[in-house]
Design a protein around this motif. Structure first.
Motif, PDB file in Angstrom:
ATOM      1  N   THR B  74       1.137  -1.266   0.018  1.00 56.11           N
ATOM      2  CA  THR B  74      -0.055   0.044   0.113  1.00 56.11           C
ATOM      3  C   THR B  74       0.944   1.216   0.003  1.00 56.11           C
ATOM      4  N   THR B  75       0.719   2.044  -0.851  1.00 59.77           N
ATOM      5  CA  THR B  75       1.271   3.424  -1.040  1.00 59.77           C
ATOM      6  C   THR B  75       0.160   4.498  -0.659  1.00 59.77           C
ATOM      7  N   ALA B  76       0.693   5.691  -0.615  1.00 59.37           N
ATOM      8  CA  ALA B  76      -0.032   6.922  -0.481  1.00 59.37           C
ATOM      9  C   ALA B  76      -1.224   6.761  -1.537  1.00 59.37           C
ATOM     10  N   ALA B  77      -1.241   6.403  -2.686  1.00 56.42           N
ATOM     11  CA  ALA B  77      -2.109   6.604  -3.778  1.00 56.42           C
ATOM     12  C   ALA B  77      -2.715   5.390  -4.029  1.00 56.42           C
ATOM     13  N   TYR B  78      -1.826   4.195  -4.029  1.00 54.71           N
ATOM     14  CA  TYR B  78      -2.679   2.984  -4.495  1.00 54.71           C
ATOM     15  C   TYR B  78      -2.160   1.679  -3.522  1.00 54.71           C
ATOM     16  N   HIS B  79      -3.313   0.650  -3.864  1.00 52.49           N
ATOM     17  CA  HIS B  79      -2.882  -0.541  -3.205  1.00 52.49           C
ATOM     18  C   HIS B  79      -2.513  -1.529  -4.531  1.00 52.49           C
ATOM     19  N   HIS B  80      -1.383  -2.260  -4.169  1.00 53.06           N
ATOM     20  CA  HIS B  80      -0.908  -3.025  -5.372  1.00 53.06           C
ATOM     21  C   HIS B  80      -1.138  -4.563  -4.486  1.00 53.06           C
ATOM     22  N   VAL B  81      -1.939  -5.303  -5.203  1.00 57.21           N
ATOM     23  CA  VAL B  81      -2.336  -6.622  -4.970  1.00 57.21           C
ATOM     24  C   VAL B  81      -1.782  -7.886  -5.867  1.00 57.21           C
ATOM     25  N   ILE B  82      -1.007  -8.741  -5.412  1.00 56.74           N
ATOM     26  CA  ILE B  82      -0.474  -9.820  -6.169  1.00 56.74           C
ATOM     27  C   ILE B  82      -0.981 -11.097  -5.489  1.00 56.74           C
ATOM     28  N   ARG B  83      -1.738 -11.943  -6.390  1.00 55.34           N
ATOM     29  CA  ARG B  83      -2.108 -13.151  -5.932  1.00 55.34           C
ATOM     30  C   ARG B  83      -2.142 -14.547  -7.069  1.00 55.34           C
ATOM     31  N   PRO B  84      -1.975 -15.543  -6.656  1.00 55.24           N
ATOM     32  CA  PRO B  84      -1.992 -16.594  -7.521  1.00 55.24           C
ATOM     33  C   PRO B  84      -3.446 -16.657  -8.145  1.00 55.24           C
ATOM     34  N   VAL B  85      -3.337 -17.400  -9.601  1.00 54.33           N
ATOM     35  CA  VAL B  85      -4.886 -17.427 -10.387  1.00 54.33           C
ATOM     36  C   VAL B  85      -5.405 -18.964  -9.637  1.00 54.33           C
ATOM     37  N   PRO B  86      -6.293 -19.189  -9.163  1.00 51.39           N
ATOM     38  CA  PRO B  86      -6.837 -20.385  -8.730  1.00 51.39           C
ATOM     39  C   PRO B  86      -6.932 -21.443 -10.100  1.00 51.39           C
ATOM     40  N   GLY B  89      -2.650 -24.597 -11.234  1.00 49.42           N
ATOM     41  CA  GLY B  89      -1.900 -25.891 -10.890  1.00 49.42           C
ATOM     42  C   GLY B  89      -0.569 -25.125 -10.220  1.00 49.42           C
ATOM     43  N   SER B  90       0.499 -25.921  -9.895  1.00 54.16           N
ATOM     44  CA  SER B  90       1.532 -25.665  -9.087  1.00 54.16           C
ATOM     45  C   SER B  90       2.397 -24.412  -9.789  1.00 54.16           C
ATOM     46  N   ASP B  91       2.195 -24.243 -10.739  1.00 56.55           N
ATOM     47  CA  ASP B  91       3.035 -23.333 -11.674  1.00 56.55           C
ATOM     48  C   ASP B  91       2.076 -22.150 -12.457  1.00 56.55           C
ATOM     49  N   GLY B  92       1.016 -21.917 -11.698  1.00 55.98           N
ATOM     50  CA  GLY B  92       0.044 -21.027 -12.466  1.00 55.98           C
ATOM     51  C   GLY B  92       0.182 -19.632 -12.332  1.00 55.98           C
ATOM     52  N   PRO B  93      -0.241 -18.825 -13.086  1.00 58.38           N
ATOM     53  CA  PRO B  93       0.197 -17.313 -13.312  1.00 58.38           C
ATOM     54  C   PRO B  93      -0.206 -16.721 -12.064  1.00 58.38           C
ATOM     55  N   LEU B  94       0.218 -15.605 -11.924  1.00 60.92           N
ATOM     56  CA  LEU B  94       0.097 -14.499 -10.965  1.00 60.92           C
ATOM     57  C   LEU B  94      -0.765 -13.211 -11.447  1.00 60.92           C
ATOM     58  N   LEU B  95      -1.660 -12.675 -10.776  1.00 62.81           N
ATOM     59  CA  LEU B  95      -2.527 -11.574 -11.014  1.00 62.81           C
ATOM     60  C   LEU B  95      -1.695 -10.471 -10.333  1.00 62.81           C
ATOM     61  N   SER B  96      -1.422  -9.566 -10.856  1.00 66.33           N
ATOM     62  CA  SER B  96      -1.079  -8.138 -10.368  1.00 66.33           C
ATOM     63  C   SER B  96      -2.121  -6.972 -10.556  1.00 66.33           C
ATOM     64  N   VAL B  97      -2.664  -6.418  -9.678  1.00 64.25           N
ATOM     65  CA  VAL B  97      -3.967  -5.514  -9.797  1.00 64.25           C
ATOM     66  C   VAL B  97      -3.408  -4.329  -8.810  1.00 64.25           C
ATOM     67  N   VAL B  98      -3.642  -3.300  -9.498  1.00 62.32           N
ATOM     68  CA  VAL B  98      -3.450  -1.953  -8.911  1.00 62.32           C
ATOM     69  C   VAL B  98      -4.801  -1.219  -8.716  1.00 62.32           C
ATOM     70  N   PHE B  99      -5.170  -1.186  -7.335  1.00 63.15           N
ATOM     71  CA  PHE B  99      -6.334  -0.391  -6.979  1.00 63.15           C
ATOM     72  C   PHE B  99      -6.137   1.172  -6.604  1.00 63.15           C
ATOM     73  N   ASP B 100      -6.963   1.755  -6.952  1.00 65.44           N
ATOM     74  CA  ASP B 100      -7.039   3.452  -6.574  1.00 65.44           C
ATOM     75  C   ASP B 100      -7.331   3.475  -4.963  1.00 65.44           C
ATOM     76  N   ARG B 101      -6.378   3.869  -3.990  1.00 68.00           N
ATOM     77  CA  ARG B 101      -6.697   3.887  -2.787  1.00 68.00           C
ATOM     78  C   ARG B 101      -7.843   4.715  -2.302  1.00 68.00           C
ATOM     79  N   GLY B 102      -7.851   5.964  -2.877  1.00 66.50           N
ATOM     80  CA  GLY B 102      -8.984   6.866  -2.581  1.00 66.50           C
ATOM     81  C   GLY B 102     -10.229   6.355  -3.038  1.00 66.50           C
ATOM     82  N   ARG B 103     -10.521   5.313  -3.916  1.00 63.04           N
ATOM     83  CA  ARG B 103     -11.917   5.154  -4.145  1.00 63.04           C
ATOM     84  C   ARG B 103     -12.129   3.586  -3.793  1.00 63.04           C
TER      85      ARG B 103
END
Lengths: 300, 122
Positions: B74-86, B89-103
């Motif tokens: 979490t920064t002053a302006a954004y939330h960065h979230v990284i999570r694996p995609v259900p 499998g064991s080598d599945g891709p990751l999701l990287s999402v940026v949320f606007d912290r103010g909204r």
């Protein structure tokens, strides 16, 4: 657009760019070893089958995404339709996104693997060649695929050294799989037995060669795997003679008796059996050999 | 638009989401990225950050492998979230999402992201 492509692809990049510009449909066989075939559709790469990297079938089957029986049935149907992907999707065996990811990974990894054998020389263009049963619907710009493959080569070079050298090694686990930070690393440690190359591990695990090599360097950095080169005297394992025990060393050599190994004739049916059996038992046995109907009787 | 692209666009429609990227953990390859590209972490870093978190988690759990659900910065302006995609499998891709912290209400955003991520490869 005639600038050389990213290392280690060089001149091959020029050919691939030209095929893209010409909206080529067909295949390009790049001579190896191993030979690699790049399938194009309207100038985009839709499949890169090569023995150097697992194809989408291995990626889907080895990870259990699609069952072997299901696969066999779908493939049999696809031999008539020519589109295994459509068969898998129509019957709900795999989601469209998951299939596309496997196909994309396979294409990028196939191009990466070509760069592991810089001996790739020359090729054969086959316009209108039939595409494989499993391929991308929307292909990948060959220049994009080459850039991505080159990026993976560069990363491995920075982390460890020349990827072509890493590809020849047979990593050995230095720690129990339980010490791995993730499931993917756990599976890798479990199978890194000092006999499998990164390519072998990729096929066993149903993962890309480039991904396996990247994870091997990470595990090596943490001291969980040994990437040292092992020297083998030859392709075949030489079996050394076992050391003899003291008793064997002291025993004199067996003396061969002349004629001892000659062929011996079978005794005649009426011959007296040279036996150490009690006399009455030997007589009964002799009688049995002379029983009526016995084939031996005619010989007497 | 590719099938993966369609699926990732659904993630971008999370309330407050400004940018999304689907990344291959091991190689650091970005399969798809959408939204404001300048807000996204470099694709290679996403995989490295996730693996660093896994190592830290392993060290902090008595060397018991427990799945890392997500990582948040979490920064002053954004939330960065990284999570694996259900389902990857064991080598599945990751999701990287940026949320606007103010909204964004982070708890609600995570819940919505989890629900949408469940269907990404399904």
């Amino acid at each position: 657009m005639n600038a050389p492509g990213p290392a280690p692809f060089g001149a091959l990049a020029t050919d691939l760019r030209r095929m893209h510009e010409e909206s080529f449909t067909g295949s390009l066989r790049v001579f190896g070893p191993p030979d690699t075939t790049l399938h194009f559709h309207h100038g985009l790469v839709i499949a890169v089958p090569t023995p150097a990297a697992p194809g989408p079938d291995t990626l889907l089957l080895r990870t259990g995404t699609v069952g072997a029986d299901t696969w066999a049935t779908a493939r049999e149907r696809a031999l008539a339709t020519g589109d295994l992907g459509a068969e898998l999707l129509d019957r709900g065996h795999v989601s469209a996104a998951l299939l596309e990811l496997a196909l994309t990974r396979s294409v990028l990894d196939g191009v990466f693997a070509m760069g592991l054998t810089p001996s790739n020389r020359g090729g054969q263009v086959l316009p209108g060649a039939l595409p494989p049963l499993l391929r991308l619907d929307e292909g990948i710009d060959p220049d994009q695929a080459l850039r991505e493959a080159a990026r993976r080569h560069t990363n491995l070079t920075h982390r460890w050294g020349p990827p072509a050298d890493l590809a020849r090694l047979r990593p050995a686990a230095e720690a129990a799989p339980e010490r791995a930070p993730s499931r993917a690393h756990h599976d890798l440690l479990l199978r890194a037995d000092g006999r499998r190359t990164p390519r072998d591990l990729a096929f066993v695990l149903g993962r890309e060669v480039s991904a396996v090599m990247a994870d091997l360097t990470r595990l090596a950095e943490r001291g969980l795997i040994d990437l040292a080169e092992r020297h083998h005297e030859g392709a075949l394992t030489r079996r050394l003679p076992e050391s003899r025990t003291t008793e064997e060393k002291d025993r004199p050599l067996v003396r061969r008796t002349p004629g001892a190994n000659g062929m011996r004739r079978a005794p005649r049916a009426d011959a007296t059996l040279p036996t150490a059996l009690p006399a009455d038992l030997a007589a009964r046995l002799q009688e049995t050999l002379r029983a009526p109907g016995d084939l031996l009787e005619g010989d007497g | 638009m590719s099938k993966v692209g369609d699926a990732v666009r659904n993630i971008l429609e999370c309330s407050g989401s400004r940018a999304v990227m689907l990344v291959d953990r091991a190689t650091g390859h970005a399969f798809v990225s959408m939204g404001e590209q300048g807000l996204l972490l470099p694709a290679e870093s996403v995989g490295e950050v996730y693996q660093m978190a896994e190592s830290v988690q392993l060290a902090g759990s008595g060397h018991e492998v427990v799945e890392t659900e997500s990582i948040m910065v979490t920064t002053a302006a954004y939330h960065h979230v990284i999570r694996p995609v259900p389902g990857g499998g064991s080598d599945g891709p990751l999701l990287s999402v940026v949320f606007d912290r103010g909204r964004t209400n982070l708890a609600l955003a995570r819940r919505e992201l989890d629900a949408r991520a469940e269907t990404l490869l399904a």
